[in-house]
Design a protein around this motif. Structure first.
Motif, mmCIF file in Angstrom:
data_model
loop_
_atom_site.group_PDB
_atom_site.id
_atom_site.type_symbol
_atom_site.label_atom_id
_atom_site.label_comp_id
_atom_site.label_asym_id
_atom_site.label_seq_id
_atom_site.Cartn_x
_atom_site.Cartn_y
_atom_site.Cartn_z
ATOM 1 N N LEU A 255 0.990 -1.206 -0.038
ATOM 2 C CA LEU A 255 0.033 0.385 -0.178
ATOM 3 C C LEU A 255 1.215 1.572 0.378
ATOM 4 N N VAL A 256 0.943 2.037 -1.239
ATOM 5 C CA VAL A 256 1.423 3.230 -1.208
ATOM 6 C C VAL A 256 0.294 4.527 -0.443
ATOM 7 N N PHE A 257 0.897 5.194 0.873
ATOM 8 C CA PHE A 257 -0.122 6.191 0.702
ATOM 9 C C PHE A 257 0.509 7.603 1.292
ATOM 10 N N MET A 258 -0.218 8.455 0.795
ATOM 11 C CA MET A 258 0.703 10.131 0.599
ATOM 12 C C MET A 258 -0.420 10.700 1.695
ATOM 13 N N VAL A 259 0.515 12.147 2.446
ATOM 14 C CA VAL A 259 -0.396 13.853 2.192
ATOM 15 C C VAL A 259 0.946 14.275 2.200
ATOM 16 N N VAL B 57 4.987 3.641 2.081
ATOM 17 C CA VAL B 57 5.186 1.598 1.572
ATOM 18 C C VAL B 57 5.302 1.234 2.784
ATOM 19 N N LEU B 58 3.331 0.812 3.055
ATOM 20 C CA LEU B 58 2.909 -0.457 4.015
ATOM 21 C C LEU B 58 3.435 -1.929 3.257
ATOM 22 N N ASP B 59 3.926 -2.753 3.982
ATOM 23 C CA ASP B 59 3.666 -4.153 3.470
ATOM 24 C C ASP B 59 2.995 -4.884 4.712
ATOM 25 N N GLN C 291 5.584 -3.621 8.103
ATOM 26 C CA GLN C 291 6.994 -2.939 7.420
ATOM 27 C C GLN C 291 6.538 -1.798 7.099
ATOM 28 N N ILE C 292 7.164 -0.390 7.098
ATOM 29 C CA ILE C 292 6.758 1.308 6.372
ATOM 30 C C ILE C 292 7.888 1.107 6.216
ATOM 31 N N ARG C 293 8.247 1.969 4.882
ATOM 32 C CA ARG C 293 9.750 2.315 4.475
ATOM 33 C C ARG C 293 9.057 3.712 3.987
#
Length: 549
Positions: free
Chosen positions: A361-365, A424-426, A431-433
């Motif tokens: 998952l890509v998440f962005m603000v 980016v959530l695995d 893990q979040i990078r």
């Protein structure tokens, strides 16, 4: 005495503001009744002092609001001459003292001997608009023409049609061969013929006015009577005054509410029809009525331009709303909730949620510099630049941020940049990078209430060329909550006080045990309650990710 003038597109309003307390609204019992559906029944109050050149305006909790020089009125503001007011969607202007063109005391009309007729007569506009002499005011033809012209103020017809009809009415009571309505040019330095009545066989190419005459009227607001052009030394040598043979002429400013909109001109070649002061005042009266209608057109044009702009902004807001995610992706073991509210019709904040081809998952603000349409365009550019990279099977976080920043820097103005948090959530390794490009530190709240901040890993994107960012890592434990936000949350204001980290951090920790959607809603409610539901000075965006047990 100040005056309030305006139009709702169907009616023209003009009220003298005598000292006292007044209400303005849609209700027919209001002191100033504006029966427009966008105006509240009790919309605003006006308190006019006995002395001074200003008054107090208070919005009475109107539904569509009151603006003062484009700014929303909250409470009471001071209003002065020249200010512009909007009640709902109805525009008004406050007119300065001394520009009221209503009836004034009538100065003595000079009846000069024939020898004096060689000279032109120049009257100030105030003197020219004094009461008509009783012998003229009582004539049925004149009163009928004035009344019919006054009724045109509320007619909805094209400007050129109104002007032509006005000249026809003037021609009924003022003898003349040529009549013209000339409108001030866009630069305000000259006039252009908008309507004319000419002798048979003549065209507009034959019509030229003296530059001296035009300048005197536009600059000094004088009404001018040339009783005999051949003997008046100021005009006798100027061939541009009129066609050969013109004997007498009148020119008055189209004057209303302190502004000259153009010139009303009449002349004659018939020596029997030599004009006098009475005729000059009559033509000035007609000119004032025409100018009132032109002022109404100007207000309507302003209103139409604003409506077009509002329609364009509404369309832009609609487009922007479709750019943002309408739902959250389904990520096994995680709850996701987002909130976004623009302080204006369009926003400079953005967020995004997208599953990559490999299930991450890509998440962005992000928060773009500036406000309004420019910020909204930058926002859409940033979203598009990231989204084209989501389809890459080998999506690389650092490379994606660098490419977007490089493009933003190369193709935007200096000072256009954005703070950004993108992760980016695995969902398998939990893990979040992430990259934090100068963005307010997101909060990772653990199940035991301890909190860590995901600090900056580089500067904002688009600010400088050849930037790079560190990619940092964090791990989601069961029941952990990640809260990402823009500074519109912490900078929400109540008077001089801001919501700030000191209020936000304990609140997020307190709400950590709730579902993600409820956490978001409770935080939004708390911010809005703090700010008394006032419109924020900045966009507000929140994103909550919570790992389930």
């Amino acid at each position: 005495m100040l005056k309030l003038v305006g139009s709702d597109g169907e009616r023209f309003y003009s009220w003298e503001l005598a000292p006292g307390q007044y209400t303005l609204g849609r209700h027919n019992q209001a002191d100033f009744c504006v029966p427009d559906k966008t105006v509240s029944r009790k919309h605003a109050s006006l308190k006019i002092p006995a002395e001074g050149d200003a008054f107090a305006l208070t919005d009475l909790g109107s539904h569509n609001g009151t603006t003062h020089n484009g700014q929303r009125v909250e409470g009471t503001v001071e209003v002065k001459a020249g200010d512009r007011l909007t009640f709902g969607h109805v525009d008004f202007k406050v007119v300065a003292p001394g520009t009221d063109n209503g009836p004034k005391s009538s100065p003595t009309i000079s009846h000069r001997p024939a020898a004096d007729l060689e000279k032109s007569v120049v009257l100030s506009i105030d003197e020219a608009l004094s009461r008509l002499p009783t012998k003229m005011a009582g004539l049925p033809d004149i009163m009928n023409a004035v009344s019919e012209m006054a009724r045109m103020i509320v007619h909805s017809e094209p400007k050129n049609v109104m002007l032509q009809r006005s000249l026809e009415l003037v021609a009924k009571v003022v003898p003349g061969e040529r009549l013209a309505a000339l409108i001030k040019s866009a630069d305000g330095e000259d006039v252009e013929i908008a309507a004319a009545i000419l002798p048979q066989g003549k065209d507009l190419g034959d019509f030229n006015l003296s530059t001296t005459l035009v300048n005197d009227i536009l600059t000094n607001k004088n009404a001018i009577l040339i009783e005999d052009t051949q003997r008046d030394q100021r005009y006798a040598q100027q061939h541009s005054v009129i066609l050969s043979g013109m004997k007498s002429a009148m020119a008055v400013p189209l004057f209303d509410e302190g502004e000259v909109h153009g010139i009303l001109y009449v002349d004659t070649t018939n020596p029997v029809h030599r004009y006098n002061d009475d005729y000059l005042r009559l033509v000035a009266t007609f000119g004032n009525i025409i100018a009132s209608r032109l002022q109404n057109y100007a207000l309507l044009d302003e209103r139409e331009e604003r409506r077009i702009m509002e329609a364009e902004m509404d369309r832009a807001a609609s487009i922007q709303s479709f750019l943002l995610p309408h739902s959250s992706p389904d990520v096994p073991g995680y709850q996701i909730s987002a909130f976004h509210e623009a302080s204006r019709q369009v926003a400079g904040d953005l967020y995004d949620l997208r599953l990559l081809p490999d299930g991450r998952l890509v998440f962005m603000v992000a928060d773009v510099s500036g406000k309004g349409m420019g910020a909204a365009l930058l926002m859409s550019d940033i979203l598009a630049a990231f989204r084209v990279q989501y389809h890459d099977d080998n999506f690389d976080l650092r490379r994606a941020v660098e490419l977007v920043s490089r493009e933003l820097c190369a193709h935007s103005a200096p000072g256009d940049f954005a703070t950004l948090f993108v992760g980016v959530l695995d969902p398998v390794s939990h893990q979040i990078r992430y990259v934090n490009a100068g963005h307010p530190y997101p909060m990772l709240v653990h199940a035991d209430g301890k909190m860590e901040e995901l600090e900056s890993s580089g500067t904002m994107i688009g600010a400088f060329e050849h930037l790079t960012w560190d990619v940092c890592e964090a791990t989601f434990a069961p029941d952990d909550v990640l809260f990402v936000f823009t500074d519109g949350v912490t900078e929400a204001e109540k008077g001089e006080e801001q919501y700030a980290d000191l209020r936000m951090v304990p609140k997020v920790i307190e709400l950590r045990t709730l579902p993600a959607e409820e956490i978001t809603q409770r935080l939004v409610d708390d911010v809005m309650e703090f700010a008394d539901d006032a419109s924020g000075s900045d966009d507000i965006t929140m994103l909550v990710l919570k790992r389930e047990i």
